[in-house]
Write a protein that holds these residues in place. Structure first.
Motif, PDB file in Angstrom:
ATOM      1  N   ARG A  29       0.789  -1.119   0.033  1.00  0.00           N
ATOM      2  CA  ARG A  29      -0.467   0.185   0.191  1.00  0.00           C
ATOM      3  C   ARG A  29       0.912   1.605   0.141  1.00  0.00           C
ATOM      4  NH1 ARG A  29      -4.592  -1.564  -1.782  1.00  0.00           N
ATOM      5  NH2 ARG A  29      -6.250  -2.777  -1.183  1.00  0.00           N
ATOM      6  N   ILE A  30       2.201   0.996   1.169  1.00  0.00           N
ATOM      7  CA  ILE A  30       3.152   2.579   0.692  1.00  0.00           C
ATOM      8  C   ILE A  30       3.428   2.795  -0.466  1.00  0.00           C
ATOM      9  CG2 ILE A  30       5.074   3.563   2.081  1.00  0.00           C
ATOM     10  CD1 ILE A  30       4.095   1.802   4.761  1.00  0.00           C
ATOM     11  N   PHE A  31       4.150   1.437  -0.874  1.00  0.00           N
ATOM     12  CA  PHE A  31       4.938   1.118  -2.158  1.00  0.00           C
ATOM     13  C   PHE A  31       4.458   1.602  -3.750  1.00  0.00           C
ATOM     14  CE2 PHE A  31       7.991   0.572   1.432  1.00  0.00           C
ATOM     15  CZ  PHE A  31       8.635   2.010   1.113  1.00  0.00           C
ATOM     16  N   THR A  32       3.556   0.660  -4.057  1.00  0.00           N
ATOM     17  CA  THR A  32       2.480   0.471  -4.979  1.00  0.00           C
ATOM     18  C   THR A  32       1.374   1.356  -5.249  1.00  0.00           C
ATOM     19  OG1 THR A  32       1.092  -1.100  -4.647  1.00  0.00           O
ATOM     20  CG2 THR A  32       4.028  -1.452  -5.220  1.00  0.00           C
ATOM     21  N   ARG A  33       1.138   1.797  -5.815  1.00  0.00           N
ATOM     22  CA  ARG A  33      -0.731   1.990  -5.891  1.00  0.00           C
ATOM     23  C   ARG A  33      -1.544   0.617  -6.419  1.00  0.00           C
ATOM     24  NH1 ARG A  33       1.016   7.357  -9.448  1.00  0.00           N
ATOM     25  NH2 ARG A  33       2.456   5.891 -10.254  1.00  0.00           N
ATOM     26  N   LEU A 163       8.948  -4.194  -9.548  1.00  0.00           N
ATOM     27  CA  LEU A 163      10.252  -4.794  -8.360  1.00  0.00           C
ATOM     28  C   LEU A 163      10.611  -3.410  -8.194  1.00  0.00           C
ATOM     29  CD1 LEU A 163      10.657  -5.371  -5.525  1.00  0.00           C
ATOM     30  CD2 LEU A 163      11.778  -7.266  -6.722  1.00  0.00           C
ATOM     31  N   GLN A 164      11.346  -3.481  -9.467  1.00  0.00           N
ATOM     32  CA  GLN A 164      12.683  -3.035 -10.201  1.00  0.00           C
ATOM     33  C   GLN A 164      11.956  -1.067  -9.517  1.00  0.00           C
ATOM     34  OE1 GLN A 164      12.057  -4.836 -12.304  1.00  0.00           O
ATOM     35  NE2 GLN A 164      13.720  -6.848 -12.260  1.00  0.00           N
ATOM     36  N   GLN A 165      11.183  -0.577 -10.372  1.00  0.00           N
ATOM     37  CA  GLN A 165      10.225   0.263  -9.612  1.00  0.00           C
ATOM     38  C   GLN A 165      10.635   0.670  -8.350  1.00  0.00           C
ATOM     39  OE1 GLN A 165       6.589   0.381 -11.983  1.00  0.00           O
ATOM     40  NE2 GLN A 165       7.075   0.703 -13.781  1.00  0.00           N
ATOM     41  N   LYS A 168      13.719   1.588  -7.086  1.00  0.00           N
ATOM     42  CA  LYS A 168      13.467   3.452  -7.240  1.00  0.00           C
ATOM     43  C   LYS A 168      13.000   4.041  -6.675  1.00  0.00           C
ATOM     44  CE  LYS A 168      15.205   2.071 -11.881  1.00  0.00           C
ATOM     45  NZ  LYS A 168      16.067   2.133 -13.192  1.00  0.00           N
ATOM     46  N   LEU A 169      11.678   4.113  -5.607  1.00  0.00           N
ATOM     47  CA  LEU A 169      10.999   4.829  -4.839  1.00  0.00           C
ATOM     48  C   LEU A 169       9.679   5.092  -5.542  1.00  0.00           C
ATOM     49  CD1 LEU A 169      12.667   6.321  -2.470  1.00  0.00           C
ATOM     50  CD2 LEU A 169      11.871   3.940  -2.162  1.00  0.00           C
ATOM     51  N   LYS A 170       9.714   4.310  -7.319  1.00  0.00           N
ATOM     52  CA  LYS A 170       8.358   5.132  -8.058  1.00  0.00           C
ATOM     53  C   LYS A 170       7.248   4.322  -7.830  1.00  0.00           C
ATOM     54  CE  LYS A 170      11.768   5.867 -12.051  1.00  0.00           C
ATOM     55  NZ  LYS A 170      12.011   6.423 -13.448  1.00  0.00           N
ATOM     56  N   ARG A 171       6.642   4.481  -7.502  1.00  0.00           N
ATOM     57  CA  ARG A 171       4.915   3.531  -7.288  1.00  0.00           C
ATOM     58  C   ARG A 171       4.100   3.239  -8.354  1.00  0.00           C
ATOM     59  NH1 ARG A 171       0.822   6.851  -4.338  1.00  0.00           N
ATOM     60  NH2 ARG A 171       0.466   4.620  -3.107  1.00  0.00           N
ATOM     61  N   PRO A 172       4.664   2.018  -8.941  1.00  0.00           N
ATOM     62  CA  PRO A 172       3.693   1.348  -9.949  1.00  0.00           C
ATOM     63  C   PRO A 172       2.448   1.349  -9.207  1.00  0.00           C
ATOM     64  CG  PRO A 172       5.015  -0.276  -8.958  1.00  0.00           C
ATOM     65  CD  PRO A 172       5.794   0.857  -8.101  1.00  0.00           C
ATOM     66  N   ARG A 173       1.828   0.780 -10.797  1.00  0.00           N
ATOM     67  CA  ARG A 173       0.537   0.862 -10.795  1.00  0.00           C
ATOM     68  C   ARG A 173       0.220  -0.665 -11.592  1.00  0.00           C
ATOM     69  NH1 ARG A 173      -2.862   5.442  -9.850  1.00  0.00           N
ATOM     70  NH2 ARG A 173      -2.066   7.245 -11.444  1.00  0.00           N
ATOM     71  N   LEU A 174      -0.636  -1.402  -9.484  1.00  0.00           N
ATOM     72  CA  LEU A 174      -0.563  -2.638 -10.060  1.00  0.00           C
ATOM     73  C   LEU A 174      -1.977  -3.429 -10.113  1.00  0.00           C
ATOM     74  CD1 LEU A 174       2.128  -4.051  -7.634  1.00  0.00           C
ATOM     75  CD2 LEU A 174       2.380  -3.687 -10.143  1.00  0.00           C
TER      76      LEU A 174
END
Length: 179
Positions: A29-33, A163-165, A168-174
């Motif tokens: 929830r913190i690191f992804t959308r 995972l790579q995103q 890099k602290l980019k919040r991927p949309r999953l």
């Protein structure tokens, strides 16, 4: 009355999985959308087989932590797991299967879980390499026919390279769409 014996009891590792699942859920929830739809398509009780597309390890994580019931996941047992994921996979406890053959031990273990009203999760494409040329394997259909249980499709999106995103602290949309 005779007591039924099973190759694997369901559910198992409840406390460990609850702790890992809760921590991972918070981190996701913190690191992804992450968007999950169709949770109502998973039966609240009774056996079912969850099947999903597979291009990255993230689908396994999503299936394991965002499904409202405990899922016993079937995974590759015929090759060494990627060292980045192996410890977590073994700690969670997956059912290893030798892909490309009729692995009776793994399939009968999955049948035992279904007999105990459990959920079995698998990825019929059988791996995360060369996604353009994958063919599905018949394991889910065989299990469904043998156990007479429903197959619930799960579609995952945005997982390739996620995972790579995250690193890099980019919040991927999953996305995880069920049913």
């Amino acid at each position: 009355m005779t007591k039924q014996t099973y190759r694997m009891l369901y559910p198992r590792r409840r406390v460990l999985r609850a702790v890992i699942g809760t921590l991972t859920h918070i981190l996701m929830r913190i690191f992804t959308r992450t968007t999950v739809t169709g949770l109502n398509n998973i039966p609240r009780t009774g056996p079912a087989i969850l099947v999903g597309n597979h291009v990255a390890m993230m689908e396994v994580v999503l299936m394991g932590i965002f499904t409202p019931r405990m899922v016993e996941i079937i995974g590759a047992g015929d090759i060494p797991l990627d060292p980045r994921y192996a410890r977590m996979a073994h700690t969670w406890g997956f059912i290893p299967i030798n892909r490309g053959t009729m692995d009776r031990t793994a399939m009968n273990t999955a049948l035992d879980i279904l007999k105990q009203d459990g959920l079995v999760g698998l990825f019929p494409e059988g791996g995360i390499w060369d996604s353009a040329r994958k063919q599905t394997h018949p394991g889910a259909a065989w299990l469904s026919n043998k156990a007479q249980v429903p197959v619930i499709p799960m579609g995952f999106g945005g997982t390739f390279g996620s995972l790579q995103q995250i690193l890099k602290l980019k919040r991927p949309r999953l996305t995880m769409n069920i049913g």
